[in-house]
Design a protein around this motif. Structure first.
Motif, short mmCIF file in Angstrom:
data_model
loop_
_atom_site.label_atom_id
_atom_site.label_comp_id
_atom_site.label_asym_id
_atom_site.label_seq_id
_atom_site.Cartn_x
_atom_site.Cartn_y
_atom_site.Cartn_z
N THR A 62 0.84 -1.21 0.00
CA THR A 62 0.00 0.00 0.00
C THR A 62 0.87 1.25 0.00
N LEU A 63 1.95 1.21 0.76
CA LEU A 63 2.88 2.34 0.76
C LEU A 63 3.50 2.52 -0.62
N ALA A 64 3.88 1.41 -1.26
CA ALA A 64 4.46 1.49 -2.60
C ALA A 64 3.46 2.11 -3.58
N ARG A 65 2.22 1.69 -3.53
CA ARG A 65 1.20 2.24 -4.42
C ARG A 65 0.95 3.71 -4.15
N THR A 66 1.03 4.10 -2.90
CA THR A 66 0.86 5.51 -2.56
C THR A 66 2.01 6.35 -3.10
N LEU A 67 3.23 5.85 -2.96
CA LEU A 67 4.39 6.57 -3.47
C LEU A 67 4.38 6.63 -4.99
N MET A 68 3.77 5.63 -5.64
CA MET A 68 3.64 5.62 -7.10
C MET A 68 2.48 6.49 -7.58
N MET A 69 1.79 7.12 -6.63
CA MET A 69 0.63 7.98 -6.94
C MET A 69 -0.54 7.19 -7.53
N LEU A 70 -0.62 5.90 -7.18
CA LEU A 70 -1.76 5.08 -7.56
C LEU A 70 -2.84 5.11 -6.49
N GLU A 71 -2.47 5.51 -5.28
CA GLU A 71 -3.40 5.72 -4.18
C GLU A 71 -3.15 7.12 -3.62
N ARG A 72 -4.22 7.80 -3.23
CA ARG A 72 -4.08 9.13 -2.64
C ARG A 72 -4.14 9.01 -1.12
N PRO A 73 -3.14 9.52 -0.40
CA PRO A 73 -3.16 9.40 1.06
C PRO A 73 -4.27 10.25 1.68
N ASP A 74 -4.74 9.82 2.85
CA ASP A 74 -5.77 10.57 3.57
C ASP A 74 -5.19 11.82 4.23
N GLY A 75 -3.93 11.74 4.59
CA GLY A 75 -3.29 12.86 5.27
C GLY A 75 -1.79 12.76 5.17
N GLY A 76 -1.10 13.80 5.62
CA GLY A 76 0.34 13.83 5.54
C GLY A 76 0.81 14.33 4.18
#
Length: 342
Positions: A62-76
């Motif tokens: 999930t962290l990898a997908r977030t860093l790849m901009m495939l998931e948008r973080p809720d905060g931070g």
């Protein structure tokens, strides 16, 4: 346009601060919130390999997908070269996406069987048309990338089915290099390969890093591989980073009880790296209902009352400068008090 940033370290390519990601899960008892990432903090410098380790389900992918901009973080915040990608649109976002690419775990599922090698490598240029606008430049670059990853230029017309597992992963690496990225996220890139082939792919990644000055985020369950390739290590547990430091420091002097148990489970042929096995009690808690306070307290032999009340503090400069752990009792030191109730 990219937002203007204050003065920053030009060698730092990635800065992650307090990033969280929650998914809504539907079940028989209704809709629940699954906290996959909770307050993630990471840094990555140019030419560095950061190893990311932890049990299955801890949030690494999930962290990898977030860093790849495939998931948008809720905060931070996530910043690539000082720029928040989630504030960009259009050409600015497209340009930033070139900087970070990914090598996937399964070299059999991650390549399109209907394409040949040249089509697989050149596919990103369909979107990034300005990179190699002329057909002859694209053809020359395909052959150059095949040679760079240890394949023959004449392999460009072969389909993925005609390659071995190791060759397929080399092809996946060539595709990741097609946009000349600054960072490659490697999600278990050798776990599906035989041991001898693993060594070849790892050596290739190491050679490419020295030649192209690429940074890696290397996700793996295999601690021996991480110890071999990583400059620094981040340990994840139930959506949080519980310890970070240089590879030597974290492996030889683990401060967090979970890291200590994780390292003790890794087999080693080197007698200097062997340690007594630490067996953890209980199962990993569900991210749908994580423990209060320290996420690890329900399985920790050193937990006390304070561990159940609030998140542990960040303790720094443990075995060396830059070695930090999120723990009330680092290095097994137990504070006075009654053990926390699971």
């Amino acid at each position: 346009m990219p937002e203007q940033q204050s003065e920053r370290d030009p060698a730092q390519v990635l800065e992650v601060r307090d990033v969280g990601k929650t998914f809504t899960v539907s079940g028989k008892s209704g809709r629940k919130q699954l906290r996959a990432l909770d307050g993630i903090n990471l840094d990555l410098r140019k030419g560095e390999t950061l190893g990311l380790v932890g049990e299955s389900g801890c949030g690494k992918s999930t962290l990898a997908r977030t860093l790849m901009m495939l998931e948008r973080p809720d905060g931070g915040t996530v910043r690539w070269d000082g720029t928040d990608p989630y504030r960009l649109k259009g050409k600015d976002l497209l340009a930033l996406r070139r900087k970070v690419q990914m090598v996937f775990q399964d070299p059999y599922a991650s390549l399109n069987a209907r394409m040949n090698a040249a089509e697989i490598i050149s596919e990103p240029w369909r979107t990034h048309r300005d990179l190699y606008p002329r057909k002859r430049d694209r053809a020359a670059r395909v052959r150059e990338l095949l040679h760079l990853v240890g394949l023959r230029p004449s392999d460009e017309h072969r389909s993925p089915q005609e390659f071995s597992g190791g060759q397929r992963q080399r092809l996946g690496i060539a595709r990741a290099l097609a946009l000349n990225p600054e960072v490659i996220i490697c999600d278990e890139p050798v776990s599906a390969l035989d041991l001898s082939v693993q060594a070849q792919v790892l050596n290739l990644l190491n050679d490419l890093q020295h030649e192209l000055d690429i940074s890696y985020i290397f996700i793996s369950h295999d601690l021996s591989v991480v110890r071999h390739v990583a400059d620094r290590v981040a340990v994840m547990y139930l959506g949080r980073i519980v310890e970070t430091g240089s590879t030597e420091s974290v492996f030889d002097h683990p401060a967090h009880p979970y890291t200590e148990a994780l390292m003790s489970a890794a087999p080693s042929l080197d007698a200097t790296h062997r340690r007594e096995r630490i067996l953890l009690s209980g199962e990993v808690p569900s991210p749908l209902n994580p423990p209060s306070g320290c996420r690890f307290r329900t399985r920790c032999a050193h937990a006390t009352d304070i561990c159940a009340t609030q998140l542990p503090p960040i303790v720094d400069d443990l075995a060396d400068a830059g070695h930090v752990a999120e723990c009330y009792h680092p290095r097994g030191r137990v504070a006075l008090g009654t053990p926390a109730v699971a």
